[in-house]
Design a protein around this motif. Structure first.
Motif, PDB file in Angstrom:
ATOM      1  N   ASP A 110      32.724  22.377  43.048  1.00 43.78           N
ATOM      2  CA  ASP A 110      31.477  22.771  43.712  1.00 43.78           C
ATOM      3  C   ASP A 110      31.244  24.274  43.606  1.00 43.78           C
ATOM      4  O   ASP A 110      30.108  24.734  43.427  1.00 43.78           O
ATOM      5  CB  ASP A 110      31.515  22.351  45.184  1.00 43.78           C
ATOM      6  CG  ASP A 110      31.519  20.839  45.361  1.00 43.78           C
ATOM      7  OD1 ASP A 110      31.169  20.128  44.397  1.00 43.78           O
ATOM      8  OD2 ASP A 110      31.885  20.375  46.461  1.00 43.78           O
ATOM      9  N   GLY A 111      32.329  25.039  43.713  1.00 44.39           N
ATOM     10  CA  GLY A 111      32.203  26.488  43.604  1.00 44.39           C
ATOM     11  C   GLY A 111      31.666  26.913  42.249  1.00 44.39           C
ATOM     12  O   GLY A 111      30.773  27.769  42.166  1.00 44.39           O
ATOM     13  N   MET A 112      32.181  26.320  41.189  1.00 46.31           N
ATOM     14  CA  MET A 112      31.716  26.687  39.853  1.00 46.31           C
ATOM     15  C   MET A 112      30.271  26.258  39.622  1.00 46.31           C
ATOM     16  O   MET A 112      29.516  26.963  38.956  1.00 46.31           O
ATOM     17  CB  MET A 112      32.657  26.093  38.795  1.00 46.31           C
ATOM     18  CG  MET A 112      34.025  26.764  38.774  1.00 46.31           C
ATOM     19  SD  MET A 112      35.055  26.310  37.337  1.00 46.31           S
ATOM     20  CE  MET A 112      35.340  24.575  37.651  1.00 46.31           C
ATOM     21  N   LYS A 113      29.874  25.114  40.196  1.00 42.64           N
ATOM     22  CA  LYS A 113      28.476  24.703  40.084  1.00 42.64           C
ATOM     23  C   LYS A 113      27.549  25.742  40.698  1.00 42.64           C
ATOM     24  O   LYS A 113      26.412  25.936  40.250  1.00 42.64           O
ATOM     25  CB  LYS A 113      28.273  23.352  40.777  1.00 42.64           C
ATOM     26  CG  LYS A 113      28.769  22.149  39.995  1.00 42.64           C
ATOM     27  CD  LYS A 113      28.488  20.869  40.760  1.00 42.64           C
ATOM     28  CE  LYS A 113      28.989  19.641  39.992  1.00 42.64           C
ATOM     29  NZ  LYS A 113      28.746  18.385  40.765  1.00 42.64           N
ATOM     30  N   ASN A 114      28.041  26.422  41.735  1.00 46.52           N
ATOM     31  CA  ASN A 114      27.241  27.410  42.450  1.00 46.52           C
ATOM     32  C   ASN A 114      27.434  28.837  41.937  1.00 46.52           C
ATOM     33  O   ASN A 114      27.004  29.801  42.580  1.00 46.52           O
ATOM     34  CB  ASN A 114      27.561  27.343  43.944  1.00 46.52           C
ATOM     35  CG  ASN A 114      27.115  26.036  44.570  1.00 46.52           C
ATOM     36  OD1 ASN A 114      26.059  25.519  44.235  1.00 46.52           O
ATOM     37  ND2 ASN A 114      27.932  25.495  45.459  1.00 46.52           N
ATOM     38  N   GLY A 115      28.122  28.974  40.797  1.00 50.20           N
ATOM     39  CA  GLY A 115      28.249  30.291  40.184  1.00 50.20           C
ATOM     40  C   GLY A 115      29.524  31.033  40.490  1.00 50.20           C
ATOM     41  O   GLY A 115      29.656  32.218  40.160  1.00 50.20           O
ATOM     42  N   GLN A 116      30.522  30.351  41.079  1.00 51.95           N
ATOM     43  CA  GLN A 116      31.775  31.005  41.434  1.00 51.95           C
ATOM     44  C   GLN A 116      32.783  30.910  40.284  1.00 51.95           C
ATOM     45  O   GLN A 116      32.924  29.856  39.658  1.00 51.95           O
ATOM     46  CB  GLN A 116      32.372  30.343  42.678  1.00 51.95           C
ATOM     47  CG  GLN A 116      33.688  30.943  43.145  1.00 51.95           C
ATOM     48  CD  GLN A 116      33.537  32.367  43.579  1.00 51.95           C
ATOM     49  OE1 GLN A 116      32.687  32.673  44.416  1.00 51.95           O
ATOM     50  NE2 GLN A 116      34.332  33.254  43.009  1.00 51.95           N
ATOM     51  N   ASN A 117      33.486  32.001  40.012  1.00 50.28           N
ATOM     52  CA  ASN A 117      34.603  31.999  39.067  1.00 50.28           C
ATOM     53  C   ASN A 117      35.923  32.002  39.834  1.00 50.28           C
ATOM     54  O   ASN A 117      36.008  32.533  40.947  1.00 50.28           O
ATOM     55  CB  ASN A 117      34.547  33.220  38.146  1.00 50.28           C
ATOM     56  CG  ASN A 117      33.426  33.133  37.124  1.00 50.28           C
ATOM     57  OD1 ASN A 117      32.875  32.063  36.875  1.00 50.28           O
ATOM     58  ND2 ASN A 117      33.089  34.255  36.526  1.00 50.28           N
ATOM     59  N   PHE A 118      36.954  31.441  39.211  1.00 53.38           N
ATOM     60  CA  PHE A 118      38.272  31.332  39.843  1.00 53.38           C
ATOM     61  C   PHE A 118      39.369  31.780  38.879  1.00 53.38           C
ATOM     62  O   PHE A 118      39.236  31.659  37.661  1.00 53.38           O
ATOM     63  CB  PHE A 118      38.573  29.874  40.232  1.00 53.38           C
ATOM     64  CG  PHE A 118      37.689  29.303  41.299  1.00 53.38           C
ATOM     65  CD1 PHE A 118      38.083  29.308  42.624  1.00 53.38           C
ATOM     66  CD2 PHE A 118      36.454  28.735  40.979  1.00 53.38           C
ATOM     67  CE1 PHE A 118      37.273  28.766  43.611  1.00 53.38           C
ATOM     68  CE2 PHE A 118      35.635  28.192  41.950  1.00 53.38           C
ATOM     69  CZ  PHE A 118      36.051  28.212  43.281  1.00 53.38           C
ATOM     70  N   MET A 119      40.459  32.301  39.446  1.00 50.36           N
ATOM     71  CA  MET A 119      41.734  32.368  38.737  1.00 50.36           C
ATOM     72  C   MET A 119      42.798  31.890  39.715  1.00 50.36           C
ATOM     73  O   MET A 119      42.502  31.641  40.892  1.00 50.36           O
ATOM     74  CB  MET A 119      42.003  33.777  38.197  1.00 50.36           C
ATOM     75  CG  MET A 119      41.070  34.120  37.029  1.00 50.36           C
ATOM     76  SD  MET A 119      41.368  35.736  36.260  1.00 50.36           S
ATOM     77  CE  MET A 119      42.935  35.458  35.432  1.00 50.36           C
ATOM     78  N   HIS A 120      44.033  31.715  39.231  1.00 53.86           N
ATOM     79  CA  HIS A 120      44.983  30.986  40.076  1.00 53.86           C
ATOM     80  C   HIS A 120      45.284  31.695  41.382  1.00 53.86           C
ATOM     81  O   HIS A 120      45.123  31.139  42.465  1.00 53.86           O
ATOM     82  CB  HIS A 120      46.290  30.718  39.318  1.00 53.86           C
ATOM     83  CG  HIS A 120      47.219  29.838  40.099  1.00 53.86           C
ATOM     84  ND1 HIS A 120      48.404  30.280  40.617  1.00 53.86           N
ATOM     85  CD2 HIS A 120      47.092  28.538  40.487  1.00 53.86           C
ATOM     86  CE1 HIS A 120      48.982  29.289  41.280  1.00 53.86           C
ATOM     87  NE2 HIS A 120      48.211  28.226  41.216  1.00 53.86           N
ATOM     88  N   VAL A 121      45.700  32.949  41.311  1.00 55.05           N
ATOM     89  CA  VAL A 121      46.028  33.684  42.524  1.00 55.05           C
ATOM     90  C   VAL A 121      45.945  35.179  42.245  1.00 55.05           C
ATOM     91  O   VAL A 121      46.220  35.632  41.135  1.00 55.05           O
ATOM     92  CB  VAL A 121      47.439  33.299  43.047  1.00 55.05           C
ATOM     93  CG1 VAL A 121      48.532  33.764  42.100  1.00 55.05           C
ATOM     94  CG2 VAL A 121      47.678  33.825  44.451  1.00 55.05           C
ATOM     95  N   GLU A 122      45.551  35.943  43.244  1.00 53.85           N
ATOM     96  CA  GLU A 122      45.500  37.395  43.104  1.00 53.85           C
ATOM     97  C   GLU A 122      46.917  37.961  43.192  1.00 53.85           C
ATOM     98  O   GLU A 122      47.646  37.697  44.151  1.00 53.85           O
ATOM     99  CB  GLU A 122      44.630  38.004  44.207  1.00 53.85           C
ATOM    100  CG  GLU A 122      44.504  39.509  44.134  1.00 53.85           C
ATOM    101  CD  GLU A 122      43.631  40.088  45.221  1.00 53.85           C
ATOM    102  OE1 GLU A 122      43.773  41.290  45.515  1.00 53.85           O
ATOM    103  OE2 GLU A 122      42.792  39.341  45.784  1.00 53.85           O
TER     104      GLU A 122
END
Length: 289
Positions: A110-122
């Protein structure tokens, strides 16, 4: 959403890790999600039949993807660009082989559908990280800019075992590649260049969020996980389990009982290497033709 893996070379442990991670993806994905494996040896995934998509790559393509500076992990960026070009409307969720899904992935989807990018952990700000490689990178790059991306006290390193990219921001892959190549051209120490380039490129388009609440990454305990995965694959293939049976076995695993990271004893490793050096097997005997 496209769930993507990349595997090349001839190390069977790497292929086994991808197998296991794919099975955990099946246990948590939606019917609309597509699993894609970009593989140098696609024949090793024949058991999946048409349940996953295989994109074959050759050794020549891999060398081409390494680019002018022949940087090994540049291949990861190029593989994701290839999938983005093929499926421009679908989010990308890339995973290293040494990962596993252990929770529902709806929040990432859902986050990516709304324009959010992710990586595993900071992992932290590069200026404050403590390993020799990270300290050297900070010394080499402090205050410099790579394609209008300045390296300053707030420049943050994220773990690249998972990379989630919204289709709204696929241009960040071009920026990631440009930053990666500029760092190579600048002579930056190489071990974490691709990871830092992803961290900068993705964050430029969408403030990154972690995904470790959904995916585990056992880079810090691979020997134990490789043994567990090896036994798991032997069982399911020897018993000729169906995919549904395999998924059920995956769901029975208590992932909280297997450490994803352990601190190796340096003394133990040195002692083992010393013993192995002095006490080697002798006088091997072979059958005769």
């Amino acid at each position: 959403m496209n769930i993507i893996y990349l595997v090349f070379g001839n190390n069977m442990d790497n292929y086994q890790q991808v197998y296991f991670s794919v099975y955990t993806a099946f246990a948590h994905k939606n019917t609309e999600d597509r699993i894609i494996v970009v593989a140098e040896d696609p024949s090793l995934f024949a058991s999946f039949q048409d349940k996953i998509e295989i994109i074959p790559i050759s050794r020549a393509i891999i060398k081409e993807w390494e680019g002018k500076y022949q940087f090994f992990w540049r291949v990861k960026i190029k593989a994701l660009q290839l999938v983005a070009e093929k499926y421009p409307l679908d989010s990308i969720l890339y995973l290293d082989g040494d990962t596993f899904f252990y929770q529902n992935m709806d929040s990432i989807r859902d986050g990516m559908k709304n324009g959010q990018n992710f990586m595993h952990v900071e992992e932290g700000k590069l200026s404050a990280l403590s390993s020799k490689t990270e300290k050297l990178m900070w010394k080499q790059m402090k205050g410099k800019s790579y394609f209008n991306t300045k390296i300053d006290d707030d420049s943050t390193m994220w773990n690249a075992g998972l990379i989630g990219i919204s289709p709204k921001h696929f241009a960040c892959l071009d920026l990631t590649l440009e930053i990666n190549d500029a760092m190579c051209a600048d002579g930056v120490t190489r071990r974490l260049i691709e990871q830092f380039a992803f961290s900068l490129g993705l964050n430029k388009y969408s403030s990154l969020k972690p995904a470790d609440h959904v995916v585990g990454h056992y880079w810090g305990n691979k020997p134990e996980w490789n043994k567990i995965i090896g036994h798991f694959l032997k069982e399911i293939f020897m018993k000729n389990y169906s995919l549904d049976q395999i998924i059920e076995r995956i769901r029975e695993i208590d992932f909280t009982q297997i450490p994803i990271k352990v601190k190796e004893s340096t003394s133990q490793r040195k002692l083992k290497n010393l013993v192995d050096q002095f006490y080697k097997n002798k006088k091997p005997i072979y059958i005769k033709k």
